[in-house]
Design a protein around this motif. Sequence first.
Motif, PDB file in Angstrom:
ATOM      1  N   ASP A 160       6.595   4.219 -11.700  1.00  0.00           N
ATOM      2  CA  ASP A 160       6.144   5.302 -10.828  1.00  0.00           C
ATOM      3  C   ASP A 160       7.240   6.379 -10.773  1.00  0.00           C
ATOM      4  OD1 ASP A 160       5.676   6.924  -8.648  1.00  0.00           O
ATOM      5  OD2 ASP A 160       4.864   5.313  -7.409  1.00  0.00           O
ATOM      6  N   GLN A 161       6.976   7.526 -11.404  1.00  0.00           N
ATOM      7  CA  GLN A 161       8.036   8.550 -11.506  1.00  0.00           C
ATOM      8  C   GLN A 161       8.460   9.083 -10.148  1.00  0.00           C
ATOM      9  OE1 GLN A 161       7.150  12.665 -12.386  1.00  0.00           O
ATOM     10  NE2 GLN A 161       5.392  11.993 -13.566  1.00  0.00           N
ATOM     11  N   GLU A 162       7.509   9.188  -9.226  1.00  0.00           N
ATOM     12  CA  GLU A 162       7.866   9.742  -7.917  1.00  0.00           C
ATOM     13  C   GLU A 162       8.827   8.786  -7.189  1.00  0.00           C
ATOM     14  OE1 GLU A 162       4.461  10.574  -5.345  1.00  0.00           O
ATOM     15  OE2 GLU A 162       6.016  10.507  -3.776  1.00  0.00           O
ATOM     16  N   GLU A 163       8.527   7.489  -7.337  1.00  0.00           N
ATOM     17  CA  GLU A 163       9.394   6.481  -6.726  1.00  0.00           C
ATOM     18  C   GLU A 163      10.808   6.584  -7.317  1.00  0.00           C
ATOM     19  OE1 GLU A 163       7.371   2.811  -5.694  1.00  0.00           O
ATOM     20  OE2 GLU A 163       8.648   1.869  -7.200  1.00  0.00           O
ATOM     21  N   ALA A 164      10.861   6.678  -8.645  1.00  0.00           N
ATOM     22  CA  ALA A 164      12.168   6.760  -9.314  1.00  0.00           C
ATOM     23  C   ALA A 164      12.916   8.024  -8.888  1.00  0.00           C
ATOM     24  CB  ALA A 164      11.978   6.733 -10.828  1.00  0.00           C
ATOM     25  N   LEU A 165      12.218   9.150  -8.861  1.00  0.00           N
ATOM     26  CA  LEU A 165      12.876  10.417  -8.513  1.00  0.00           C
ATOM     27  C   LEU A 165      13.420  10.389  -7.094  1.00  0.00           C
ATOM     28  CD1 LEU A 165      10.360  12.969 -10.071  1.00  0.00           C
ATOM     29  CD2 LEU A 165      12.710  12.575 -10.793  1.00  0.00           C
ATOM     30  N   SER A 166      12.697   9.700  -6.208  1.00  0.00           N
ATOM     31  CA  SER A 166      13.079   9.773  -4.797  1.00  0.00           C
ATOM     32  C   SER A 166      14.257   8.865  -4.447  1.00  0.00           C
ATOM     33  CB  SER A 166      11.887   9.453  -3.903  1.00  0.00           C
ATOM     34  OG  SER A 166      11.545   8.109  -4.061  1.00  0.00           O
ATOM     35  N   ILE A 167      14.484   7.809  -5.202  1.00  0.00           N
ATOM     36  CA  ILE A 167      15.534   6.886  -4.756  1.00  0.00           C
ATOM     37  C   ILE A 167      16.759   6.807  -5.672  1.00  0.00           C
ATOM     38  CG2 ILE A 167      13.968   5.404  -3.437  1.00  0.00           C
ATOM     39  CD1 ILE A 167      14.276   3.332  -5.671  1.00  0.00           C
ATOM     40  N   SER A 168      16.658   7.327  -6.889  1.00  0.00           N
ATOM     41  CA  SER A 168      17.711   7.029  -7.876  1.00  0.00           C
ATOM     42  C   SER A 168      18.909   7.961  -7.826  1.00  0.00           C
ATOM     43  CB  SER A 168      17.147   7.156  -9.294  1.00  0.00           C
ATOM     44  OG  SER A 168      15.985   6.426  -9.434  1.00  0.00           O
ATOM     45  N   ASP A 187       0.845  -1.193   0.000  1.00  0.00           N
ATOM     46  CA  ASP A 187       0.000   0.000   0.000  1.00  0.00           C
ATOM     47  C   ASP A 187       0.885   1.249   0.000  1.00  0.00           C
ATOM     48  OD1 ASP A 187       0.445   1.086   2.669  1.00  0.00           O
ATOM     49  OD2 ASP A 187      -0.577  -0.700   3.380  1.00  0.00           O
ATOM     50  N   ALA A 188       0.250   2.406  -0.294  1.00  0.00           N
ATOM     51  CA  ALA A 188       1.000   3.634  -0.581  1.00  0.00           C
ATOM     52  C   ALA A 188       1.972   4.014   0.540  1.00  0.00           C
ATOM     53  CB  ALA A 188       0.023   4.771  -0.841  1.00  0.00           C
ATOM     54  N   ARG A 189       1.521   3.920   1.782  1.00  0.00           N
ATOM     55  CA  ARG A 189       2.366   4.354   2.882  1.00  0.00           C
ATOM     56  C   ARG A 189       3.590   3.432   3.043  1.00  0.00           C
ATOM     57  NH1 ARG A 189      -0.187   6.725   8.336  1.00  0.00           N
ATOM     58  NH2 ARG A 189      -1.233   8.042   6.843  1.00  0.00           N
ATOM     59  N   LEU A 190       3.333   2.147   2.900  1.00  0.00           N
ATOM     60  CA  LEU A 190       4.422   1.176   3.036  1.00  0.00           C
ATOM     61  C   LEU A 190       5.424   1.319   1.891  1.00  0.00           C
ATOM     62  CD1 LEU A 190       5.121  -0.926   5.109  1.00  0.00           C
ATOM     63  CD2 LEU A 190       3.890  -2.612   3.762  1.00  0.00           C
ATOM     64  N   ARG A 191       4.914   1.634   0.716  1.00  0.00           N
ATOM     65  CA  ARG A 191       5.816   1.858  -0.441  1.00  0.00           C
ATOM     66  C   ARG A 191       6.834   2.928  -0.106  1.00  0.00           C
ATOM     67  NH1 ARG A 191       3.252   0.717  -6.044  1.00  0.00           N
ATOM     68  NH2 ARG A 191       5.162   1.615  -6.802  1.00  0.00           N
ATOM     69  N   LEU A 192       6.354   4.035   0.493  1.00  0.00           N
ATOM     70  CA  LEU A 192       7.256   5.139   0.833  1.00  0.00           C
ATOM     71  C   LEU A 192       8.338   4.671   1.790  1.00  0.00           C
ATOM     72  CD1 LEU A 192       4.875   8.183   1.494  1.00  0.00           C
ATOM     73  CD2 LEU A 192       6.202   7.641  -0.522  1.00  0.00           C
ATOM     74  N   LYS A 193       7.899   3.894   2.784  1.00  0.00           N
ATOM     75  CA  LYS A 193       8.823   3.447   3.821  1.00  0.00           C
ATOM     76  C   LYS A 193       9.866   2.490   3.241  1.00  0.00           C
ATOM     77  CE  LYS A 193       8.642   1.846   8.540  1.00  0.00           C
ATOM     78  NZ  LYS A 193       8.848   0.425   8.711  1.00  0.00           N
ATOM     79  N   ILE A 194       9.365   1.488   2.495  1.00  0.00           N
ATOM     80  CA  ILE A 194      10.298   0.464   2.001  1.00  0.00           C
ATOM     81  C   ILE A 194      11.236   1.040   0.942  1.00  0.00           C
ATOM     82  CG2 ILE A 194      10.495  -1.859   0.995  1.00  0.00           C
ATOM     83  CD1 ILE A 194       8.886  -2.495   3.241  1.00  0.00           C
ATOM     84  N   ARG A 195      10.756   2.001   0.149  1.00  0.00           N
ATOM     85  CA  ARG A 195      11.665   2.545  -0.867  1.00  0.00           C
ATOM     86  C   ARG A 195      12.819   3.296  -0.194  1.00  0.00           C
ATOM     87  NH1 ARG A 195       7.641   7.087  -3.469  1.00  0.00           N
ATOM     88  NH2 ARG A 195       8.483   8.885  -2.378  1.00  0.00           N
ATOM     89  N   GLU A 196      12.538   3.963   0.907  1.00  0.00           N
ATOM     90  CA  GLU A 196      13.623   4.640   1.639  1.00  0.00           C
ATOM     91  C   GLU A 196      14.593   3.605   2.211  1.00  0.00           C
ATOM     92  OE1 GLU A 196      10.717   8.159   3.196  1.00  0.00           O
ATOM     93  OE2 GLU A 196      11.912   7.105   4.706  1.00  0.00           O
ATOM     94  N   GLU A 197      13.993   2.509   2.723  1.00  0.00           N
ATOM     95  CA  GLU A 197      14.844   1.446   3.280  1.00  0.00           C
ATOM     96  C   GLU A 197      15.740   0.851   2.210  1.00  0.00           C
ATOM     97  OE1 GLU A 197      12.666  -1.636   5.223  1.00  0.00           O
ATOM     98  OE2 GLU A 197      11.748  -0.251   6.652  1.00  0.00           O
ATOM     99  N   ILE A 198      15.169   0.651   0.999  1.00  0.00           N
ATOM    100  CA  ILE A 198      15.968   0.052  -0.080  1.00  0.00           C
ATOM    101  C   ILE A 198      17.138   0.964  -0.428  1.00  0.00           C
ATOM    102  CG2 ILE A 198      15.958  -0.584  -2.532  1.00  0.00           C
ATOM    103  CD1 ILE A 198      13.182  -1.754  -2.130  1.00  0.00           C
ATOM    104  N   ARG A 199      16.860   2.256  -0.520  1.00  0.00           N
ATOM    105  CA  ARG A 199      17.950   3.206  -0.857  1.00  0.00           C
ATOM    106  C   ARG A 199      19.036   3.157   0.229  1.00  0.00           C
ATOM    107  NH1 ARG A 199      20.191   6.984  -4.370  1.00  0.00           N
ATOM    108  NH2 ARG A 199      21.585   8.200  -3.103  1.00  0.00           N
ATOM    109  N   ARG A 200      18.609   3.209   1.479  1.00  0.00           N
ATOM    110  CA  ARG A 200      19.580   3.200   2.592  1.00  0.00           C
ATOM    111  C   ARG A 200      20.418   1.923   2.533  1.00  0.00           C
ATOM    112  NH1 ARG A 200      19.641   0.305   6.914  1.00  0.00           N
ATOM    113  NH2 ARG A 200      17.467  -0.323   6.843  1.00  0.00           N
TER     114      ARG A 200
END
Length: 357
Positions: A195-203, A167-180
């Motif tokens: 998802d462009q926002e996902e790509a912009l935030s972690i890449s 779900d949307a909230r968990l996506r935000l959390k896990i994407r940050e975890e993946i980057r870290r």
Amino acid sequence: MISIANLRKVYEDNGYEALKSIDLNIKEGDLVCLLGPSGCGKTTILNLLAGLLDPTSGDIKFDNVSVVNKHPKDRNIGLVFQNYALYPHMTVMENVMFPLTVGNKKTKKSKAKEIAQKYMKITNITELADKKPGNMSGGQQQRVAITRALVQNPKVLLLDEPLSNLDARLRLKIREEIRRLVKEIGITTIFVTHDQEEALSISDKIVIMDQGIVQQYDIPQNLYLEPANLFVAKFMGNPIINIFEMKKEEDYLKGSDFSIKLDKLDKTRVKDDFNKSKYIVGIRPEYFKLTTPSLFNAEIETVELIGKDRIVNFTINGEHSKAITDINDKVKENEIVGFDIEYDKIYIFEEDGRRVY
Ligand code: ATP
């Protein structure tokens, strides 16, 4: 560290050319997203890197060594898919240890457990060790799948839409975890998403693809500020960029309500002599400014409040258009207001999408 040259893929069963000719160089330790609409070829590239598909032509090198004839097992990659593909009858610990305990490079059980514990600590799943996947949330299962991909200490981590089932909230959390996580380990990572926002935030860098072609490979802010072509300009940004077809007449690009005076353009940004009869002008919603005197007047059709922004909708040059205004701008529906543009913030494209300004 990963270099892809003239990579082409035609699916033999239907003759479809999914990748036309891909050239990419991915630096060691970078997190690169493959971004683009459905069917553009993202998963095909990932599967070619993983060795799950053979290219029609072209080459893929890891550290200057071609891998195209290497079996997936010999490529030293970790793979994570959208569906976590965990073994339901095994505990988390057994799932994570599994890749270490099979194949010809078998690790002793005690050593495998030690390695699994080390990675489970990094991915914060130590307390889940004795649980079975069926009793865990999607986010927990995906952390287990990522940990299982990492235990073999791969050179490259490949992630195919790993957050789509969350779900949307968990996506935000896990994407940050993946980057870290991938930055902490320093592993080169390729992440597929639409998802462009996902790509912009972690890449570190993003590959924007369409129809089997790389449209632009760049750092996130350049894709937004310096789009290579009309496709990228339209793909990046929310709300999307306003687009106007305009006719070249003498020193103007003319529209029914407003025109662009060519000699007001920043000469240093012009890459063309404007000798075509038609151009496409792109103006991002944040660069329509409410001002008097103004370039044009427009009647506000609707106003939406999105977070701290007001988005006003109006029709200009025959196109439904949007402007982002400040929350304090008291613009009302049905009111006629004046707008101006900043000439150095607009984009101009030829009809084929090539950017000329
Ligand atoms: P999505 O975001 O929908 O997963 P994608 O960008 O990952 O899309 P691919 O899965 O790489 O796209 O597919 C690229 C194109 O190749 C699509 O048009 C798809 O229909 C086609 N394609 C994919 N796999 C096959 C196959 N096995 N046989 C024939 N055509 C295929």
